[in-house]
Design a protein around this motif. Sequence first.
Motif, PDB file in Angstrom:
ATOM      1  N   ALA A  18       4.542 -59.142  36.000  1.00 25.55           N
ATOM      2  CA  ALA A  18       5.672 -60.010  36.351  1.00 25.55           C
ATOM      3  C   ALA A  18       6.104 -59.832  37.797  1.00 25.55           C
ATOM      4  CB  ALA A  18       6.860 -59.745  35.422  1.00 25.55           C
ATOM      5  N   VAL A  19       5.950 -58.634  38.325  1.00 31.63           N
ATOM      6  CA  VAL A  19       6.348 -58.398  39.719  1.00 31.63           C
ATOM      7  C   VAL A  19       5.149 -58.524  40.659  1.00 31.63           C
ATOM      8  CG1 VAL A  19       8.402 -57.044  39.147  1.00 31.63           C
ATOM      9  CG2 VAL A  19       6.218 -55.864  39.508  1.00 31.63           C
ATOM     10  N   ASP A  20       4.116 -59.206  40.173  1.00 26.62           N
ATOM     11  CA  ASP A  20       2.939 -59.527  40.983  1.00 26.62           C
ATOM     12  C   ASP A  20       2.155 -58.314  41.441  1.00 26.62           C
ATOM     13  OD1 ASP A  20       3.628 -62.233  40.797  1.00 26.62           O
ATOM     14  OD2 ASP A  20       4.879 -62.104  42.574  1.00 26.62           O
ATOM     15  N   GLU A  21       2.097 -57.318  40.607  1.00 23.70           N
ATOM     16  CA  GLU A  21       1.325 -56.138  40.944  1.00 23.70           C
ATOM     17  C   GLU A  21      -0.017 -56.187  40.232  1.00 23.70           C
ATOM     18  OE1 GLU A  21       1.725 -53.137  42.981  1.00 23.70           O
ATOM     19  OE2 GLU A  21       2.806 -54.838  43.774  1.00 23.70           O
ATOM     20  N   PRO A  22      -1.104 -56.368  40.966  1.00 22.92           N
ATOM     21  CA  PRO A  22      -2.409 -56.335  40.308  1.00 22.92           C
ATOM     22  C   PRO A  22      -2.772 -54.902  39.954  1.00 22.92           C
ATOM     23  CG  PRO A  22      -2.697 -56.550  42.662  1.00 22.92           C
ATOM     24  CD  PRO A  22      -1.209 -56.599  42.394  1.00 22.92           C
ATOM     25  N   ILE A  23      -3.368 -54.738  38.804  1.00 26.06           N
ATOM     26  CA  ILE A  23      -3.875 -53.426  38.414  1.00 26.06           C
ATOM     27  C   ILE A  23      -5.356 -53.484  38.741  1.00 26.06           C
ATOM     28  CG2 ILE A  23      -4.252 -51.830  36.505  1.00 26.06           C
ATOM     29  CD1 ILE A  23      -1.719 -53.134  35.231  1.00 26.06           C
ATOM     30  N   ASP A  24      -5.722 -52.932  39.884  1.00 24.39           N
ATOM     31  CA  ASP A  24      -7.079 -53.124  40.377  1.00 24.39           C
ATOM     32  C   ASP A  24      -7.579 -51.885  41.094  1.00 24.39           C
ATOM     33  OD1 ASP A  24      -9.484 -54.190  41.148  1.00 24.39           O
ATOM     34  OD2 ASP A  24      -8.633 -55.477  42.698  1.00 24.39           O
ATOM     35  N   ALA A  25      -8.635 -51.297  40.551  1.00 26.88           N
ATOM     36  CA  ALA A  25      -9.241 -50.119  41.169  1.00 26.88           C
ATOM     37  C   ALA A  25     -10.432 -50.497  42.039  1.00 26.88           C
ATOM     38  CB  ALA A  25      -9.677 -49.131  40.083  1.00 26.88           C
ATOM     39  N   THR A  26     -10.823 -51.785  42.032  1.00 26.43           N
ATOM     40  CA  THR A  26     -11.955 -52.186  42.869  1.00 26.43           C
ATOM     41  C   THR A  26     -11.507 -52.277  44.321  1.00 26.43           C
ATOM     42  OG1 THR A  26     -11.570 -54.570  42.690  1.00 26.43           O
ATOM     43  CG2 THR A  26     -12.970 -53.564  40.994  1.00 26.43           C
ATOM     44  N   GLN A  27     -12.446 -52.137  45.199  1.00 26.36           N
ATOM     45  CA  GLN A  27     -12.156 -52.231  46.621  1.00 26.36           C
ATOM     46  C   GLN A  27     -12.036 -53.694  47.061  1.00 26.36           C
ATOM     47  OE1 GLN A  27     -15.131 -50.286  48.940  1.00 26.36           O
ATOM     48  NE2 GLN A  27     -13.882 -50.210  50.763  1.00 26.36           N
ATOM     49  N   CYS A  28     -12.587 -54.591  46.247  1.00 21.70           N
ATOM     50  CA  CYS A  28     -12.679 -55.996  46.638  1.00 21.70           C
ATOM     51  C   CYS A  28     -11.651 -56.888  45.950  1.00 21.70           C
ATOM     52  CB  CYS A  28     -14.069 -56.512  46.310  1.00 21.70           C
ATOM     53  SG  CYS A  28     -14.452 -56.463  44.536  1.00 21.70           S
ATOM     54  N   GLY A  29     -10.794 -56.310  45.133  1.00 28.07           N
ATOM     55  CA  GLY A  29      -9.828 -57.127  44.401  1.00 28.07           C
ATOM     56  C   GLY A  29     -10.490 -57.990  43.345  1.00 28.07           C
ATOM     57  N   GLY A  30     -11.642 -57.548  42.847  1.00 32.09           N
ATOM     58  CA  GLY A  30     -12.356 -58.277  41.804  1.00 32.09           C
ATOM     59  C   GLY A  30     -13.210 -59.423  42.304  1.00 32.09           C
ATOM     60  N   LYS A  31     -13.293 -59.593  43.616  1.00 36.66           N
ATOM     61  CA  LYS A  31     -14.036 -60.726  44.185  1.00 36.66           C
ATOM     62  C   LYS A  31     -15.534 -60.458  44.319  1.00 36.66           C
ATOM     63  CE  LYS A  31     -10.001 -62.139  46.777  1.00 36.66           C
ATOM     64  NZ  LYS A  31      -9.374 -62.126  48.103  1.00 36.66           N
ATOM     65  N   GLU A  32     -15.940 -59.236  44.046  1.00 35.32           N
ATOM     66  CA  GLU A  32     -17.344 -58.830  44.101  1.00 35.32           C
ATOM     67  C   GLU A  32     -17.951 -58.963  45.496  1.00 35.32           C
ATOM     68  OE1 GLU A  32     -19.769 -60.348  40.942  1.00 35.32           O
ATOM     69  OE2 GLU A  32     -18.203 -60.049  39.454  1.00 35.32           O
ATOM     70  N   ASN A  33     -17.115 -58.789  46.518  1.00 34.60           N
ATOM     71  CA  ASN A  33     -17.614 -58.798  47.898  1.00 34.60           C
ATOM     72  C   ASN A  33     -17.306 -57.461  48.571  1.00 34.60           C
ATOM     73  OD1 ASN A  33     -14.868 -59.026  48.152  1.00 34.60           O
ATOM     74  ND2 ASN A  33     -14.901 -60.773  49.543  1.00 34.60           N
ATOM     75  N   CYS A  34     -17.494 -56.386  47.809  1.00 33.33           N
ATOM     76  CA  CYS A  34     -17.103 -55.046  48.233  1.00 33.33           C
ATOM     77  C   CYS A  34     -17.895 -54.531  49.433  1.00 33.33           C
ATOM     78  CB  CYS A  34     -17.300 -54.034  47.102  1.00 33.33           C
ATOM     79  SG  CYS A  34     -17.142 -54.659  45.454  1.00 33.33           S
ATOM     80  N   LEU A  35     -19.158 -54.871  49.509  1.00 33.30           N
ATOM     81  CA  LEU A  35     -20.055 -54.290  50.501  1.00 33.30           C
ATOM     82  C   LEU A  35     -20.732 -55.410  51.268  1.00 33.30           C
ATOM     83  CD1 LEU A  35     -21.333 -51.629  51.536  1.00 33.30           C
ATOM     84  CD2 LEU A  35     -23.092 -51.943  49.812  1.00 33.30           C
ATOM     85  N   ASP A  36     -20.246 -55.668  52.466  1.00 32.92           N
ATOM     86  CA  ASP A  36     -20.830 -56.733  53.304  1.00 32.92           C
ATOM     87  C   ASP A  36     -20.996 -58.033  52.519  1.00 32.92           C
ATOM     88  OD1 ASP A  36     -21.024 -54.971  55.480  1.00 32.92           O
ATOM     89  OD2 ASP A  36     -22.975 -54.247  54.786  1.00 32.92           O
ATOM     90  N   GLU A  37     -19.929 -58.458  51.886  1.00 32.74           N
ATOM     91  CA  GLU A  37     -19.904 -59.710  51.112  1.00 32.74           C
ATOM     92  C   GLU A  37     -20.793 -59.672  49.867  1.00 32.74           C
ATOM     93  OE1 GLU A  37     -17.587 -62.077  51.711  1.00 32.74           O
ATOM     94  OE2 GLU A  37     -16.942 -60.689  53.257  1.00 32.74           O
ATOM     95  N   HIS A  38     -21.236 -58.489  49.460  1.00 32.92           N
ATOM     96  CA  HIS A  38     -22.030 -58.345  48.247  1.00 32.92           C
ATOM     97  C   HIS A  38     -21.330 -57.377  47.303  1.00 32.92           C
ATOM     98  CE1 HIS A  38     -25.024 -59.755  51.168  1.00 32.92           C
ATOM     99  NE2 HIS A  38     -25.593 -60.334  50.113  1.00 32.92           N
ATOM    100  N   ARG A  39     -21.729 -57.425  46.085  1.00 35.41           N
ATOM    101  CA  ARG A  39     -21.193 -56.535  45.060  1.00 35.41           C
ATOM    102  C   ARG A  39     -21.711 -55.113  45.304  1.00 35.41           C
ATOM    103  NH1 ARG A  39     -20.677 -58.058  39.106  1.00 35.41           N
ATOM    104  NH2 ARG A  39     -20.700 -56.061  38.082  1.00 35.41           N
ATOM    105  N   CYS A  40     -20.799 -54.138  45.271  1.00 35.69           N
ATOM    106  CA  CYS A  40     -21.215 -52.747  45.468  1.00 35.69           C
ATOM    107  C   CYS A  40     -21.800 -52.181  44.177  1.00 35.69           C
ATOM    108  CB  CYS A  40     -20.050 -51.891  45.957  1.00 35.69           C
ATOM    109  SG  CYS A  40     -18.773 -51.589  44.736  1.00 35.69           S
TER     110      CYS A  40
END
Length: 162
Positions: free
Chosen positions: A82-104
């Motif tokens: 509700a307070v807009d806090e994502p629960i996210d341990a990924t470095q990419c925010g779930g976008k799968e672009n963690c490593l040079d625009e690729h999935r780590c």
Amino acid sequence: MRLTTKGRFAVTAMLDLALREAGGPVTLAGISERQHISLSYLEQLFGKLRRRELVDSVRGPGGGYCLARPSGEITVAAIICAVDEPIDATQCGGKENCLDEHRCMTHDLWSGLNATIFDFLSSVTLAQLVEQQQEKQRRRGDAANVLVDARSARHSEIPAQQ
């Protein structure tokens, strides 16, 4: 994991509210004082909580906030979301672009952790947190009473000296 102060403060403030709402609407000033959270920050958080229909505001003298639904229906995950806090341990925010625009290589590990954390926080209700706090208060109260009773008993067993 990015559980920031905003999420922690929102859960703390909601727990404070739930513990005291039997006495009527709870003021943000009271929560601010008890929990050492700035009033302006609480106003921002409660605006979001109200929009997500977790709390209702009561205007006028004796006004404040109350829960919009039973505490057993409000989860910790719902408060944090509700307070807009994502629960996210990924470095990419779930976008799968963690490593040079690729999935780590460890993306699935962190995504799995996110799911586990979210499932856990979804399983914990405000009612459960209230019960835990009340049990702690009862134990502290009982311990204090035991100490007082033990002291009283000791003093009554000692014969008065003349």
